[in-house]
Motif scaffolding. Structure first.
Motif: not given
Length: 973
Positions: A248-249, A264-266, A167-174, A112-113
């Motif tokens: 992101a982690k 964020l994408t998780c 354990r679930h975060v993929r990436e994040a726009e920050v 999900a994003r």
């Protein structure tokens, strides 16, 4: 809390610079800053300003300007943080109002994003359409945002299955501290090298992190990072050791101190096909804890402790006690043990294994199986709201969060709790223990009076003892709720000098000027500073008209609000309809409680308590009473607002419209049943007169006012043929309470009720004198007049109550006032209890007769579907079960829709300035639910206002359940 002083030069400069460049709203007034000065923790810090952005560009602009001007920044979600990480002397950026979209769900990739302001419940609702959900499940899911879950590294009940958010975060726009926009995710060596070549802060971060690892940092991270998997202390620097490090982690658990997340994408996980619970009962908490490892051998998905203190509190809480159907006897503790499976048969087998395993190990005295989906939902709801139930205690001793997040390896949990409880008991302190037994994390809540300096010292002693024991057993003091102020001070000791030093270096790399939520994770202040209600805290005396003695006074009633934020949920239940409509913090129960407490504590200007800003905060409270039971702390904002309005009118002129609506029953009594009724009804339909009414009185011209009855219910009752004969029958007596709304506007429901009761053999009577609940007087704050009305009503009804005659009413808001506010209006009158015990809603009384078997011979012929919408007061105080029961008994197929509040709320929906928000409330769930029903589906609504709103908003006609019962009887006849 230090008073929010008038906006400083720094604040005004920031606001003046931002306003021309943003589409969102920046608030610098003292009221808004006070509302954002607290979260769900015991801390308070007044913001520099509050910013509600509409776009990501807004956020970037605000961060860039704040960086240029040296203003700290705090990104904030639902404000449900327990350690104080959600408050700071900073520009607070609230992401929940607008940046709350689900941007994409990819069912194949199971990701999900989202924007950071979306709540977990909203994302799970959307993901469920694809058979998916988010793994981590904090108890605050209905108001916790995904941005907050990232910042907090959240987990929850199913942590043994899904772990923390890391354990679930993929990436994040920050956004970096200077406003630089970038994306962080898995980074291979070549990409890392490319990042290092970048100019500005981003390149410096990548170069600095590589240097940090090369200079002995890698060895320190490997050797000094606590072994326990469920950890949150400091930064998750071990993420830098991966083959493809993912920053992101690193942001997980950083509490907004390293960067500001804008997207964020998780990962998502598959929803279990079916679940089941085994609630294992124990004589004591220690017995339960020592059985956890045995339970874990059965491969559960979750094991939660619910201890005796929490059980006792739940049993004492209205709206919750009757839901403890999963308990046998009075256990000292229970372990709520859950299993996932692909079929019901597998669930049964797992529960068989649990029972056999516990019996073989001689653990526990009973195991209650819970397999019905609704019953399972009820158990988890009770567990999830346990925190708030414990927090909503009367008096100055509150179970504050400061050692509740400690976690140790599960095999040491019983010994850790045994030693900790021995120390806590030795300080003569009561504590509650519950939650994540499977993960070695019990939420331990000592009851401490932070207003007492000695108690504050005791609190710090308990925190230090917990820290020592956690180190002894190889655990951590922060495992899901964050460091914040409550535990940031312990990081040097729990992490060790070298690893803590690396955390400080990491903070300096990401935030060289220290503007991102400073004082959290590293360089935190002492835990006993910035207390919301510390030793210096005191409130002004406040004389009340209503009785608040059980709450410890008016201030005590307000202080029950612990900030947990349950009033910020968006869909389920009724609380809080105004927040659901506006999504504005001032329009939540928490916002109102914080505003009143701040005024009484002198944290606002001298006249703030009854000033314009306070009126604006209190204005949209429609006194639905949902918070009285849905708020885990049982904050009764309806009662609080009534008292506040009384004082407001002492200091402010009361408009004519307020007086007219407050005395509406008197006007209706004078007009209805006379020639004036037709004249007034005609006049209210004239466009010109309606517009004049809006211009002069503020009564909306777009609303159809309820017509006055040409024949009142009382007139019909006395004039109908055979009245004398019926009054002489020998059947059981019942007094029909003629509320003003039905008696003088829509008599049909009262007529139907009288006919039903007579048809089943009752002798129906009217009260010997005019009676009333004073509901309209209370809603407008005319408390002295409401007292007089209550006394008149008690005078008339008490003789009937002493004779054992049931008093039956149709309008929930009127009848239930006899059982609720009358105790507050007349606290010293023992007759109130007798009347209250004799007072029934119509459906309650009929349901009681059904239960007793006295209606077994009645031939009902009701048929078809009925959509039932309960009145807010009904749902808050007694529920809709009786209404569902009687309609089902009559032959109808009933669907009690969870549609929240209709939004009419008596006069509220007719007031011109409130029409839009009133309609918004209806359109959230009720109106769509009505429109989705077949035209053949009948609509039932016990509330007069509800029926009016349904008619106005959807064009459909709803009936009182009494009318449906009469139709069912007529069909039989």
């Amino acid at each position: 809390m230090p008073a929010p002083s008038p906006p400083s030069t720094q604040t005004e400069t920031l606001a003046d610079t931002l306003r021309p460049r943003i589409s969102g709203t920046i608030h610098t007034d003292e009221m808004t800053r006070a509302l954002y000065a607290t979260d769900a923790s015991m801390y308070t810090m007044v913001p520099v300003a509050v910013f509600v952005p509409e776009t990501k560009t807004d956020v970037q602009t605000a961060l860039s300007v704040a960086h240029e001007q040296g203003v700290p920044v705090l990104p904030r979600g639902g404000g449900s943080s327990l350690a104080g990480q959600g408050v700071n002397e900073a520009l607070v950026i609230d992401f929940t109002n607008h940046l709350n979209r689900i941007l994409e769900i990819d069912p194949e990739a199971q990701t999900a994003r989202v924007e950071p302001g979306v709540t977990l419940d909203e994302l799970n609702r959307a993901a469920a359409e694809h058979g998916l959900m988010v793994g981590p499940d904090p108890a605050s899911a209905n108001r916790a945002t995904l941005g907050g879950m990232l910042a907090n590294n959240s987990t929850g009940t199913h942590s043994i299955a899904y772990g923390n958010f890391i354990r679930h975060v993929r990436e994040a726009e920050v956004l970096l501290a200077d406003g630089t926009k970038t994306t962080v995710g898995p980074t291979d060596p070549a990409t890392w090298q490319d990042k290092m070549r970048n100019d500005g802060l981003e390149g410096a971060i990548y170069r600095g992190l590589k240097a940090l690892l090369a200079d002995g940092g890698r060895k320190t991270i490997r050797e000094d990072t606590p072994d326990h998997w469920r950890r949150n202390n400091g930064y998750r620097l071990e993420a830098l050791l991966d083959d493809e490090p993912n920053l992101a982690k690193l942001l997980c658990g950083s509490e907004g101190t390293l960067a500001v997340t804008t997207e964020l994408t998780c990962d998502l996980v598959a929803k279990p096909a079916t679940t089941g619970l085994g609630v294992v009962h124990f004589e004591s908490r220690d017995d339960a804890l020592r059985a956890v490892t045995t339970v874990l051998d059965t491969d559960p998905s979750a094991v939660e402790l619910f201890d005796g203190v929490a059980i006792e509190r739940t049993q004492q809480t209205p709206g919750y006690a009757e839901r403890l159907t999963f308990l046998e006897g009075t256990p000292g503790s229970v372990l709520i043990t859950e299993y996932f499976a692909d079929s019901d048969a597998e669930i049964d087998a797992a529960l068989d294994t649990l029972e056999h395993t516990m019996a073989d190990a001689n653990r526990g005295y009973a195991t209650v199986r819970v397999t019905d989906p609704d019953a399972i939902k009820n158990v988890w709801s009770i567990r999830k709201e346990g925190l708030g139930l414990l927090m909503g205690v009367d008096g100055d001793y509150k179970p504050w969060a400061f050692i509740e997040d400690a976690s140790v390896p599960v095999e040491h949990l019983a010994d850790y709790i045994d030693e900790l409880s021995t120390f806590v008991d030795a300080t003569d302190t009561r504590a509650a223990y519950y939650a994540h037994a499977s993960a070695g994390c019990l939420h331990v809540r000592p009851f401490v009076n932070t207003k007492d300096e000695t108690e504050v010292e005791k609190m710090t002693d308990i925190a230090k003892e917990s820290l020592d024991l956690v180190k002894k057993y190889g655990g951590v003091v922060s495992s899901e709720h964050g460091d914040g102020v409550a535990r940031g001070w312990a990081n040097p000791e729990i992490l060790g000098e070298d690893l803590y030093g690396l955390c400080q270096e990491t903070k300096a790399l990401f935030d060289p000027d220290g503007i991102l939520n400073p004082g959290k994770v590293v360089d935190a202040p002492p835990m006993d500073e910035n207390l919301r209600m510390g030793p210096e805290y005191e409130t002004d005396p406040f004389r009340t008209e209503l009785d608040f003695s059980e709450d410890g006074g008016f201030t005590g009633a307000i202080e029950k609000c612990n900030g947990n934020g349950a009033c910020r949920k968006l869909r389920a239940g009724t609380m809080c309809p105004s927040f659901m409509a506006t999504r504005e913090e001032p329009d939540s129960t928490r916002g109102r409680a914080n505003a009143l407490r701040s005024a009484l504590a002198g944290d606002l200007s001298e006249d703030a308590l009854t000033g314009d800003d306070m009126h604006e905060v209190m204005d949209l409270c429609i006194q639905c009473k949902a918070c009285k039971t849905e708020c885990p702390s049982n904050v009764d904002m309806s009662k609080i607002k009534t008292e506040w309005l009384h004082h407001y009118w002492d200091d402010n002129a009361m408009p004519l419209r307020t007086r007219l609506f407050a005395h509406q029953p008197d006007a209706a009594r004078w007009i209805s049943g006379t020639p004036l009724a037709s004249l007034v009804n005609w006049a209210s339909g004239q466009t010109a007169l309606r517009k004049a009414g809006e211009a002069v009185l503020g009564v909306s011209a777009d609303r159809d006012l309820p017509p006055f009855a040409r024949e009142t219910f009382q007139q019909w009752f006395r004039r109908r043929p055979g009245t004398a004969h019926r009054n002489g029958t020998a059947g059981p007596r019942v007094v029909l309470f003629p509320d003003a709304f039905n008696a003088y506007h829509t008599p049909a429901p009262l007529r139907a009720a009288a006919r039903v009761l007579e048809a089943v053999g009752h002798r129906v009577e009217l009260p010997p004198a005019d009676v009333g609940s004073g509901r309209t007087l209370l809603s407008k704050g005319l408390v002295p007049q409401a007292k007089r009305r209550a006394r008149q009503t008690i005078d008339a009804l008490h003789p009937l109550a002493t004779e054992g005659v049931p008093i039956v009413g149709l309008e929930p808001s009127s009848l239930l006032t006899l059982r609720d506010e009358f105790f507050d209006l007349l606290p010293d009158d023992p007759r109130v209890e007798a009347v209250a015990e004799s007072a029934y809603t119509f459906e309650e009384y009929v349901a009681e007769q059904v239960e007793a078997g006295t209606l077994d011979d009645v031939a009902w012929r009701g048929q078809g579907d009925v959509l039932l919408h309960g009145h807010c007061h009904q749902k808050a105080l007694i529920g809709t079960a009786a209404t569902e029961r009687v309609l089902s008994t009559a032959g109808y197929d009933v669907d009690a829709v969870d549609a929240g509040c209709c939004g009419m709320a008596g006069a509220f929906g007719y007031e011109a300035e409130h029409v839009d928000v009133s309609t918004q409330m209806a359109e959230l769930r009720l109106a769509p639910a009505v429109r989705q029903t077949s035209p053949d589906t009948r609509l039932a609504a016990p509330g007069f206002s509800c029926r009016s709103q349904i008619k106005d908003v959807t064009g459909r006609t709803a009936q009182h359940p009494a009318e449906l019962l009469w139709d069912a009887l007529r069909g039989a006849q």
